[in-house]
Design an enzyme around this catalytic site. Structure first.
Site, mmCIF file in Angstrom:
data_model
loop_
_atom_site.group_PDB
_atom_site.id
_atom_site.type_symbol
_atom_site.label_atom_id
_atom_site.label_comp_id
_atom_site.label_asym_id
_atom_site.label_seq_id
_atom_site.Cartn_x
_atom_site.Cartn_y
_atom_site.Cartn_z
ATOM 1 C CB SER A 1 6.896 19.016 -41.745
ATOM 2 O OG SER A 1 5.511 19.099 -41.432
ATOM 3 C CE1 TYR B 1 7.558 15.399 -37.686
ATOM 4 C CE2 TYR B 1 5.948 17.153 -38.011
ATOM 5 C CZ TYR B 1 6.696 16.109 -38.515
ATOM 6 O OH TYR B 1 6.603 15.770 -39.843
#
Length: 252
Positions: free
Chosen positions: A144, A157
């Site tokens: 990400s 996350y």
């Protein structure tokens, strides 16, 4: 003959969103694709049907990752379809969940769940797959843009994705003698079902998200799939241990 003809690919979390787009793209390039899914059998079957409608080859394999017995279930399903010890030329670690919350808001349960699904599963799926990945194979992990862009509102996350990038760096060195390349693709904000709750239907959120990208729009699953397909191809044989930023130039 397409670039991945004769190859077999395993894509985790491939029933919807980015995973589905990756599965469809690899199949379009000629690979036989194992479409892993956790619970939504209908979505996985729809992915397989879409691939087959375009002349590709795919099958669905159920295994909810991040829970006890997940790797055994996944590889038992693969063995039923492919036969024991059949080669896996391309492994795409895509399964992931988003856990939102600042450090004050994140519970131990949220933290543990995020690492179980996003990080632990990729580690042990890769570990099990390694004896079946031939020399010259490909491992691609979807991380990400939050490993580059500070994202305190989903800190756990972001940490899971940072751990994956470290995993890739070490694994690329480890597998280099076998000619296996190991790389990451780091998406930015992508229009997927995972982001639907806060992104779709909110014009302000959509405009703000598009404005963060240098290219001026929200990403699509196909944007990410194209980068994965490149890293899975022969053309990327001299690329390993790196992260390809697929954020559209977000927050440059």
């Amino acid at each position: 003959m397409t670039a991945l003809h004769g190859k077999t690919a395993l894509v985790t979390g491939a029933g919807r969103g980015i995973g589905r787009a990756i599965a469809e793209r690899l199949a379009a390039e000629g690979a036989l694709v194992a479409v892993n899914y956790a619970r939504d059998e209908a979505a996985a079957k729809d992915t397989v049907a879409a691939i087959e409608a375009r002349g590709g080859r795919a099958f669905a394999v159920r295994a909810e990752l991040g829970v006890p017995g997940d790797v055994d279930e996944l590889f038992a399903g693969l063995d039923r379809e492919l036969g024991p010890q059949a080669p896996i030329d391309i492994l795409v670690n895509n399964t992931g969940i988003t856990v939102r919350g600042t450090i004050e808001e994140t519970t131990p349960e949220d933290y543990d769940r995020a690492f179980a699904v996003n990080t632990r599963a990729a580690f042990f799926v890769t570990r099990r797959a390694l004896p079946r990945i031939p020399d010259g194979g490909r491992i691609v992990t979807v991380t990400s843009g939050v490993t580059r862009i500070a994202f305190p509102e989903a800190i756990a996350y972001a940490m899971t994705k940072g751990a994956l990038e470290t995993f890739t760096l070490a694994l690329a060195k480890h597998l280099g003698p076998r000619g296996i390349t190991v790389n990451n693709v780091a998406p930015g904000i992508v229009d997927t079902d995972m982001n639907a709750e806060w992104l779709r239907g909110d014009e302000a959120a959509w405009a703000a998200s598009a404005g963060r990208a240098a290219l001026g729009r929200v990403g699509t699953p196909r944007d990410v799939a194209g980068v994965v397909a490149f890293l899975a191809s022969g053309d990327a044989g001299w690329v390993t241990g790196t992260t390809v930023d697929a954020t559209g130039g977000s927050d440059l």
